[in-house]
Design a protein around this motif. Structure first.
Motif: not given
Length: 403
Positions: A44-65
């Motif tokens: 039930g998520y909209g496009l904007w929310a989907i973009g943000l949630l999928t971007a979490l994978q990239s956000a973790t790559r800002l610090f985790a690796p």
């Protein structure tokens, strides 16, 4: 010459755990990345929310690796941290089964990605030791290990497409659990390896002087824009095709087209890569990415056009990835290697991914999904300009990936 540098290359049979890890990890990615947006849409998520949630994978790559890479370089024990990341990721993936509160799924995805995003940089660090001899990067052997990752991706992107078409997206968490079980098994098959401990008086290796080299700085600029274009595909391509009326089986087949040519490239890259210098491959990959984005934006109504665009993945992703690994291997030796691989993930798949998720979500909501791929075209043009600057400053342009 140090004992580590003089160590002979590992025989081919000793590389099978790395092939198994590559297959397991990309089997996980092969279903997770293409179908996560569709699962979120199913919830039930909209496009904007989907973009943000999928971007979490990239956000973790800002610090985790970089965090895991720093721990690896300091301890000299990347296999230990690789096992920690895989085991914790499997445990966290069980949380995908529940949605008790609005904050729960974002938290689960954040913690999951914090651990999965570190696995490939750490694996590449150990593989470089197992495969290399006297610091030499062997593109042919690397490709024959990496192609198993492409095969793992191909298997799950096709199988998951057929499964979700018949049974719906409710089984998405189960696929996450099972593929991470494969990853954990493969990680524990990798033999332990430790670098020699640093002397107490030894100064830690520093990445700053390397990053100030113009060729390295421009390389990371090119990497950012190049991968940004591809992350737009990873996040929005399935949604785009779904909106155009393609079935999930057809969506899986188009993803599979890209992976088939990727496998072919990795298997034969030892033959093709020596024909151009590394910066020239960066430039060619960026130019073909621009062609791919334009075809996706304006030719998506014709299935053959999409298939041809996906076929360019052999160069726009596979060749580009190997060239990037070779450049990291060249510029970040020894105790810098894990952090070099981490910077590759941070800048290439972290910073660019955050921008791609947020910007792509806004563009698609305001102008439609085709606008996302127009943005990808502009990013590819920027990547081509930066790649040309790498060629200008690189002092080893005549060196090929296997040198």
């Amino acid at each position: 010459m140090s004992a580590q540098a003089a160590a002979p290359a590992a025989p081919a049979r000793s590389l099978w755990p790395f092939a198994a890890l590559s297959a397991g990890y990309f089997a996980h990615i092969g279903f997770f990345n293409p179908y996560l947006p569709l699962w979120l849409q199913h919830l039930g998520y909209g496009l904007w929310a989907i973009g943000l949630l999928t971007a979490l994978q990239s956000a973790t790559r800002l610090f985790a690796p970089y965090l895991w890479g720093w721990l690896s370089d300091r301890s000299g024990d990347p296999v230990r941290w690789l096992r920690v990341c895989a085991g914790v990721a499997l445990g966290i993936s069980l949380g995908l089964w529940w949605q008790p509160a609005p904050w729960w799924l974002p938290l689960v995805l954040l913690l999951l990605f914090t651990h999965t995003s570190a696995m490939m940089p750490l694996s590449e660090t150990v593989l470089a030791h197992a495969m290399g001899a006297a610091g030499r990067f062997d593109a042919g052997r690397y490709g024959r290990v990496r192609l198993w990752g492409s095969l793992g991706f191909l298997l799950t992107v096709l199988a998951a497409g057929v499964w979700f078409e018949r049974h719906g997206l409710g089984g998405f968490p189960l696929w996450a659990n099972l593929t991470l079980v494969l990853v954990v098994a493969a990680v524990w098959a990798i033999p332990p390896w430790r670098q020699a401990p640093l002397a107490a008086s030894a100064a830690p290796a520093r990445v700053g002087p390397v990053l100030r080299q113009p060729a390295v700085a421009w390389f990371f600029v090119a990497l950012f824009w190049h991968v940004l274009a591809h992350v737009l595909v990873y996040i929005f391509f399935s949604l785009y095709l779904d909106r155009l009326g393609y079935g999930k089986g057809a969506i899986g087949a188009l993803w599979a087209t890209a992976v088939v040519v990727e496998v072919a490239w990795f298997f034969t890259q030892g033959r093709w890569l020596p024909r151009l210098a590394l910066p020239q491959w960066l430039l060619l990959a960026a130019v073909l990415t621009a062609v791919r984005m334009a075809a996706t934006a304006w030719g998506a109504g014709w299935w053959p056009v999409l298939a041809l665009a996906q076929g360019l993945h052999a160069v726009t992703f596979a060749a580009h990835h190997t060239v990037c690994v070779a450049l990291i291997h060249r510029h970040f030796p020894g105790r810098l290697r894990a952090r070099g691989q981490a910077l590759y993930a941070l800048i290439g798949y972290g910073a660019s991914g955050v921008v791609a998720g947020a910007l792509g979500g806004w563009l698609s909501s305001r102008f439609g999904l085709a606008a996302v791929f127009v943005m990808g075209l502009l990013a590819a043009i920027a990547a081509a300009g930066a790649a040309a600057m790498v060629g200008r400053y690189d002092t080893a342009q005549s060196a090929h990936p296997a040198d």
